[in-house]
Design an enzyme around this catalytic site. Sequence first.
Site, PDB file in Angstrom:
ATOM      1  N   ARG A 156       0.888  -1.160   0.037  1.00 33.48           N
ATOM      2  CA  ARG A 156      -0.210   0.183  -0.083  1.00 33.48           C
ATOM      3  C   ARG A 156       0.903   1.366   0.054  1.00 33.48           C
ATOM      4  O   ARG A 156       0.465   2.088  -0.864  1.00 33.48           O
ATOM      5  CB  ARG A 156      -0.918   0.029   1.282  1.00 33.48           C
ATOM      6  CG  ARG A 156      -1.781  -1.093   1.327  1.00 33.48           C
ATOM      7  CD  ARG A 156      -3.021  -1.060   2.110  1.00 33.48           C
ATOM      8  NE  ARG A 156      -3.908  -0.046   1.934  1.00 33.48           N
ATOM      9  CZ  ARG A 156      -4.973   0.392   2.590  1.00 33.48           C
ATOM     10  NH1 ARG A 156      -5.161  -0.124   4.131  1.00 33.48           N
ATOM     11  NH2 ARG A 156      -5.899   1.315   2.472  1.00 33.48           N
ATOM     12  N   ILE A 157       1.930   1.371   0.641  1.00 34.04           N
ATOM     13  CA  ILE A 157       2.764   2.491   0.833  1.00 34.04           C
ATOM     14  C   ILE A 157       3.435   2.445  -0.449  1.00 34.04           C
ATOM     15  O   ILE A 157       3.835   3.574  -1.220  1.00 34.04           O
ATOM     16  CB  ILE A 157       3.735   2.261   2.082  1.00 34.04           C
ATOM     17  CG1 ILE A 157       2.974   2.313   3.297  1.00 34.04           C
ATOM     18  CG2 ILE A 157       4.704   3.569   1.932  1.00 34.04           C
ATOM     19  CD1 ILE A 157       3.995   2.352   4.513  1.00 34.04           C
ATOM     20  N   ASP A 176       8.540  -7.187  -7.055  1.00 37.33           N
ATOM     21  CA  ASP A 176       7.722  -7.534  -5.769  1.00 37.33           C
ATOM     22  C   ASP A 176       6.898  -8.955  -6.327  1.00 37.33           C
ATOM     23  O   ASP A 176       6.204  -9.223  -7.029  1.00 37.33           O
ATOM     24  CB  ASP A 176       6.381  -6.682  -5.572  1.00 37.33           C
ATOM     25  CG  ASP A 176       5.872  -7.163  -4.336  1.00 37.33           C
ATOM     26  OD1 ASP A 176       5.556  -8.207  -3.988  1.00 37.33           O
ATOM     27  OD2 ASP A 176       5.136  -6.105  -3.694  1.00 37.33           O
ATOM     28  N   ALA A 236      11.470   2.525   4.562  1.00 31.88           N
ATOM     29  CA  ALA A 236      10.728   1.414   5.006  1.00 31.88           C
ATOM     30  C   ALA A 236      11.265   0.614   6.345  1.00 31.88           C
ATOM     31  O   ALA A 236      10.657   0.864   7.322  1.00 31.88           O
ATOM     32  CB  ALA A 236      10.750   0.344   3.820  1.00 31.88           C
ATOM     33  N   ASP A 261      15.752   6.991   6.274  1.00 30.48           N
ATOM     34  CA  ASP A 261      14.949   7.341   7.502  1.00 30.48           C
ATOM     35  C   ASP A 261      14.981   6.014   8.757  1.00 30.48           C
ATOM     36  O   ASP A 261      14.547   6.256   9.650  1.00 30.48           O
ATOM     37  CB  ASP A 261      13.538   7.438   7.129  1.00 30.48           C
ATOM     38  CG  ASP A 261      12.784   7.984   8.197  1.00 30.48           C
ATOM     39  OD1 ASP A 261      13.011   8.917   8.899  1.00 30.48           O
ATOM     40  OD2 ASP A 261      11.705   7.521   8.502  1.00 30.48           O
ATOM     41  N   GLU A 266      18.144   0.628  15.892  1.00 31.25           N
ATOM     42  CA  GLU A 266      17.591   2.191  16.255  1.00 31.25           C
ATOM     43  C   GLU A 266      17.264   1.783  17.787  1.00 31.25           C
ATOM     44  O   GLU A 266      17.074   0.812  18.405  1.00 31.25           O
ATOM     45  CB  GLU A 266      16.394   2.304  15.750  1.00 31.25           C
ATOM     46  CG  GLU A 266      16.519   2.415  13.943  1.00 31.25           C
ATOM     47  CD  GLU A 266      15.164   2.713  13.298  1.00 31.25           C
ATOM     48  OE1 GLU A 266      14.133   3.135  13.901  1.00 31.25           O
ATOM     49  OE2 GLU A 266      15.187   2.952  12.129  1.00 31.25           O
ATOM     50  N   HIS A 284      14.066   8.361  11.723  1.00 32.15           N
ATOM     51  CA  HIS A 284      12.612   7.503  11.609  1.00 32.15           C
ATOM     52  C   HIS A 284      11.417   8.241  11.674  1.00 32.15           C
ATOM     53  O   HIS A 284      10.687   8.299  12.573  1.00 32.15           O
ATOM     54  CB  HIS A 284      12.775   6.297  12.780  1.00 32.15           C
ATOM     55  CG  HIS A 284      11.876   5.128  12.215  1.00 32.15           C
ATOM     56  ND1 HIS A 284      12.140   3.874  12.568  1.00 32.15           N
ATOM     57  CD2 HIS A 284      10.608   5.252  11.546  1.00 32.15           C
ATOM     58  CE1 HIS A 284      11.216   3.096  11.909  1.00 32.15           C
ATOM     59  NE2 HIS A 284      10.178   3.744  11.507  1.00 32.15           N
ATOM     60  N   LEU A 285      11.209   9.180  10.692  1.00 30.48           N
ATOM     61  CA  LEU A 285      10.067  10.236  10.981  1.00 30.48           C
ATOM     62  C   LEU A 285       8.911   9.784   9.999  1.00 30.48           C
ATOM     63  O   LEU A 285       7.910  10.604   9.673  1.00 30.48           O
ATOM     64  CB  LEU A 285      10.630  11.537  10.462  1.00 30.48           C
ATOM     65  CG  LEU A 285      11.719  12.209  11.256  1.00 30.48           C
ATOM     66  CD1 LEU A 285      12.080  13.476  10.765  1.00 30.48           C
ATOM     67  CD2 LEU A 285      11.399  12.211  12.779  1.00 30.48           C
ATOM     68  N   GLY A 286       9.086   8.656   9.548  1.00 31.47           N
ATOM     69  CA  GLY A 286       8.033   8.199   8.492  1.00 31.47           C
ATOM     70  C   GLY A 286       6.475   8.358   9.112  1.00 31.47           C
ATOM     71  O   GLY A 286       5.744   8.699   8.123  1.00 31.47           O
ATOM     72  N   ALA A 287       6.218   8.018  10.137  1.00 32.23           N
ATOM     73  CA  ALA A 287       5.004   8.027  10.778  1.00 32.23           C
ATOM     74  C   ALA A 287       4.652   9.574  11.552  1.00 32.23           C
ATOM     75  O   ALA A 287       3.809   9.623  12.137  1.00 32.23           O
ATOM     76  CB  ALA A 287       4.681   7.022  11.747  1.00 32.23           C
TER      77      ALA A 287
END
Length: 535
Positions: A156-157, A176, A236, A261, A266, A284-287
């Site tokens: 989906r992303i 994929d 990802a 990211d 981590e 890690h700012l993806g969300a």
Amino acid sequence: MSERPAVPPVVLIAEELAPSALDILSHDFDVRHVDGADRAALLPALAEADAVIVRSATQIDAEALAAGPNLKVVARAGIGLDNVDVKAATAKGVMVVNAPTSNIVTAAEHAVALLLSLARHIPKANASLKSGEWKRSAFTGVEVADKTVGVLGLGRIGVLFTQRLMAFGTTIVAYDPYVSATRAAQLGVKLVSLEELLRVSDFISVHLPKTPETLGLIGAKELQLVKPELRIVNAARGGIVDEQALADAISEGRVAGAAFDVYAKEPCTDSPLFALDQVVVTPHLGASTVEAQDKAGTAVARSVKLALDGEFVPDAVNVQAGGVVAQEIRPALPLVEKLGQVFTGLAGGLASAVTVEIRGEIAALDVAVLKLAALRGLFAPVVEEPVSYVNAPLLADERGLAVELTTTTESPDYRNLITLRGSLPDGSDVSVSGTLSGPRMVEKLTEIDGFDVDVRPQEHLAVFRYADRPGVVGQIGAALGEAGVNIGNAQVSRTEAGGEALMVVGVDSAVPADVLGRVADGIGASFARGIDLKA
């Protein structure tokens, strides 16, 4: 819906939630707050909690679960569950829920932002100008228009990222193995092999889940295939791209740059990528957007409300499926999810169509939820986001997978039998069956691709198909032993003496791909798969 007790259940908020999320809960529950990062405050606060809502800073481990004897649900306001011990929660009968679709737009946008920042040197130019320098020529970038962008993973992303990059006039190629060519064509994307994607791409963006197959997918060997103009984006999961190998390639001029990211470990403050001017990094700012945080909070607040009201909770990530599923069907849910994972492992790619066959006494009940459980299992090993009963049908639609549910009360060999049967794009067929045996409802695999078996679906399995002859079982055992892989159990099934045989091996650890290949070559196997079941 069950009646709510006179004393309202306690919902413990361990980290900040959006006002809209609190509003969902405040009318019906005793909402309390605690600093979840303060362990000394968290544990006693859990003593009276029926539900706890966390983000990423609060650890809900076995100790925390033991401190909450009344806990019915743990909710993570986000996607990742690294800070929640799902196995321990399941063992205590505590439901775990998350917000599986809350950050997909945000994550896709961040990947786009990283790509553009990398192409135009925005972070370096910003820092330079703010330090009093005016160096236009030092920050000459490249256009995105007319470039080939390789997308690793069309979940989906990955699809959202693809749609946004197309607006820049790019050509999109994707790798994929779990997406059909038809689905890719609908998106305007050309499916290619990993090798071809590496060779033709000007930009690569990673949108894959972190699995044993994808860990280290892009390493030193793969980076030998790429253009020197390549720029790689990973927003990802850390570890899919080997950071040291990529840093070496950039330093040697074999790769133009990267934007990351996520990292193998981590929190990360010391990656080999950080020393390079050609690399853009974020923590890690993806969300991390207001909208994503709001969506996550309201989604889990609704799930908590459903759980405490005894309703079906579609976003439950463990075996607790909610109150409207018949008691006779609930024990079958984890089995069917495992059958889905085994099916995907056997298939090694996306099926064109899958039929979920339910036989026996439970077929007289409403078993529609078992189709959802099968879908959840089918996609759990291969997509980036956690799979729930809500997003599983969407994942199937997006990938062009047709799923049919059939039922019959006739089951001559077992009280209840569940089979997943499907066809692959190359015309081959895959099937796997299972049942719950005895008063303890022990999960068993009963059939794989037409071979009768009697195997527990444990965490790590290996399946081999070969010509039946003396000595093969010993060869497999010796080869796995040499590789340090311990066998817990094994079973051989065959059509006839000297015909085709299938061996299922339960092992204590995942079988590395190179070991699996050596074993297959050594016995002349026509088929070999390692299958790792997710909890």
